[in-house]
Design a protein around this motif. Structure first.
Motif, PDB file in Angstrom:
ATOM      1  N   GLN A  67      42.377  94.765  37.586  1.00 34.46           N
ATOM      2  CA  GLN A  67      43.023  95.614  38.586  1.00 34.46           C
ATOM      3  C   GLN A  67      44.542  95.603  38.454  1.00 34.46           C
ATOM      4  O   GLN A  67      45.249  95.891  39.421  1.00 34.46           O
ATOM      5  CB  GLN A  67      42.634  95.141  39.996  1.00 34.46           C
ATOM      6  CG  GLN A  67      41.143  95.114  40.254  1.00 34.46           C
ATOM      7  CD  GLN A  67      40.573  96.495  40.519  1.00 34.46           C
ATOM      8  OE1 GLN A  67      41.298  97.483  40.557  1.00 34.46           O
ATOM      9  NE2 GLN A  67      39.270  96.576  40.725  1.00 34.46           N
ATOM     10  N   ALA A  68      45.028  95.247  37.297  1.00 32.94           N
ATOM     11  CA  ALA A  68      46.481  95.121  37.106  1.00 32.94           C
ATOM     12  C   ALA A  68      47.211  96.392  37.512  1.00 32.94           C
ATOM     13  O   ALA A  68      46.876  97.483  37.051  1.00 32.94           O
ATOM     14  CB  ALA A  68      46.777  94.789  35.644  1.00 32.94           C
ATOM     15  N   GLY A  69      48.194  96.248  38.373  1.00 32.09           N
ATOM     16  CA  GLY A  69      49.007  97.371  38.814  1.00 32.09           C
ATOM     17  C   GLY A  69      48.374  98.235  39.878  1.00 32.09           C
ATOM     18  O   GLY A  69      48.994  99.198  40.342  1.00 32.09           O
ATOM     19  N   ARG A  70      47.135  97.915  40.295  1.00 28.57           N
ATOM     20  CA  ARG A  70      46.448  98.758  41.269  1.00 28.57           C
ATOM     21  C   ARG A  70      46.184  98.041  42.593  1.00 28.57           C
ATOM     22  O   ARG A  70      45.589  98.628  43.487  1.00 28.57           O
ATOM     23  CB  ARG A  70      45.114  99.256  40.682  1.00 28.57           C
ATOM     24  CG  ARG A  70      45.305 100.250  39.546  1.00 28.57           C
ATOM     25  CD  ARG A  70      43.981 100.711  38.992  1.00 28.57           C
ATOM     26  NE  ARG A  70      43.359  99.670  38.184  1.00 28.57           N
ATOM     27  CZ  ARG A  70      42.246  99.856  37.491  1.00 28.57           C
ATOM     28  NH1 ARG A  70      41.626 101.020  37.523  1.00 28.57           N
ATOM     29  NH2 ARG A  70      41.732  98.877  36.753  1.00 28.57           N
ATOM     30  N   MET A  71      46.600  96.781  42.685  1.00 25.20           N
ATOM     31  CA  MET A  71      46.389  96.040  43.924  1.00 25.20           C
ATOM     32  C   MET A  71      47.635  96.090  44.796  1.00 25.20           C
ATOM     33  O   MET A  71      48.760  96.188  44.283  1.00 25.20           O
ATOM     34  CB  MET A  71      46.024  94.585  43.606  1.00 25.20           C
ATOM     35  CG  MET A  71      44.622  94.421  43.070  1.00 25.20           C
ATOM     36  SD  MET A  71      44.120  92.686  42.942  1.00 25.20           S
ATOM     37  CE  MET A  71      45.061  92.174  41.516  1.00 25.20           C
TER      38      MET A  71
END
Length: 325
Positions: free
Chosen positions: A105-109
């Motif tokens: 989920q890198a960059g989307r949390m």
């Protein structure tokens, strides 16, 4: 009124922050604590949390409330903890999904998963590989040969994309060159039901989850992913014994606190948790469930989490694991 330099202002602000943190630490705890469980009640994480919460309340002299906040593969509950005041009165119990989310989920949390403060690695729960009795194989080597002879035709199940059970099987495939089909389920129980029915051939899960079906003879135990056989599963060969060198995988329960929680509070909490889980009666209770007792301190917990993030990032990228948002 005279003006002060920016450097002086920053120094004063830092001093004020230190004094505030010191005051918080000296006054801790001054109200009830809560431990957020980012999963539904009754699961492994919930059980471990509730076992620790009661003696922790006695040790700290304040109630400890367990609050279930499931959703989005733990992101919802962890997000609540991340946004809470950094005063030690809120913690969250995470699983390896937290380490996997750092890559998946890198960059989307809405928060940085690595910004949360480490309290303690509480316990580990080694994964066990189980096979369907509808497959004509008796042990791990035979199951792997069966799958190797049928590339793309053997299904394996997991509790969902990015779950430890999923990533462990991807790791196994990378190590063995197997090509199997992942069938993600919404939780462990439907996957286990399909394993018993023969709709999938293999799955990983914790010993406590699989043990009743092993004892009933409805699924076949193939190996436990530990360096050596644990006392609670002495009858199970390790996956290493089955021919996969250094294959060690566990689920785990780890307490984290909001970012910028003072280190003195983290140290107090980790010391209490470590003492609780290593107390002989509690340690035996945890081992009877299928846990390996840890109770690591804050620094050890941080090092462990970083290693897990690195490990699963490699598997996720190499196997091209993706989640649909």
């Amino acid at each position: 009124m005279s003006r002060i330099s920016r450097r002086t202002a920053l120094a004063l602000a830092g001093t004020a922050a230190s004094l505030t943190a010191g005051a918080q630490s000296a006054d801790f705890p001054n109200k009830p604590l809560r431990i957020i469980v980012p999963y539904t009640p009754g699961g492994t994480t919930d059980i471990a949390t509730r076992l620790v919460a009661e003696p922790l309340a006695r040790a700290l002299g304040q109630p400890v409330v367990v609050e279930n906040r499931p959703g989005a593969n733990s992101i919802l509950g962890v997000g609540v903890a991340a946004a809470s005041p950094p005063d030690g009165h809120t913690m969250v119990m995470v699983l390896p999904a937290h380490a996997a989310n750092a890559t998946l989920q890198a960059g989307r949390m809405p928060f940085d998963p690595m910004a949360l403060a480490p309290v303690s690695l509480v316990v580990q729960a080694p994964l066990v590989l189980a096979g369907s009795r509808h497959v004509p194989a008796q042990n791990l080597r035979e199951y792997l040969e069966y799958a190797r002879a049928r590339p793309g035709h053997v299904n394996y199940g997991s509790s969902g994309i990015g779950a430890t059970a999923h990533l462990a099987m991807e790791d196994l495939q990378l190590r063995t060159g197997l090509r199997m089909v992942h069938v993600p389920y919404r939780g462990t129980q439907p996957a286990l039901a399909d394993l018993m029915a023969g709709h999938i051939g293999l799955m990983f899960d914790t010993y406590s989850t699989l043990k009743p079906q092993f004892e009933a003879g409805t699924i076949r135990p193939l190996g436990i992913a530990t360096a050596r056989r644990p006392q609670f599963a002495a009858e199970l060969p390790t996956i290493i014994e089955g021919g996969l060198p250094d294959f060690v995988v566990s689920s785990w329960c780890m307490l984290l606190a909001p970012p910028r929680t003072p280190q003195s509070i983290l140290d107090r909490l980790s010391a209490e948790v470590g003492r609780i889980v290593r107390e002989p009666a509690m340690a035996q209770r945890l081992e009877d469930i299928g846990f390996v007792v840890e109770g690591r301190n804050s620094a050890e917990t941080w090092a462990f989490l970083q290693a897990e993030v690195t490990r699963w990032a490699g598997v996720i990228r190499t196997a091209n694991v993706r989640v649909d948002n």
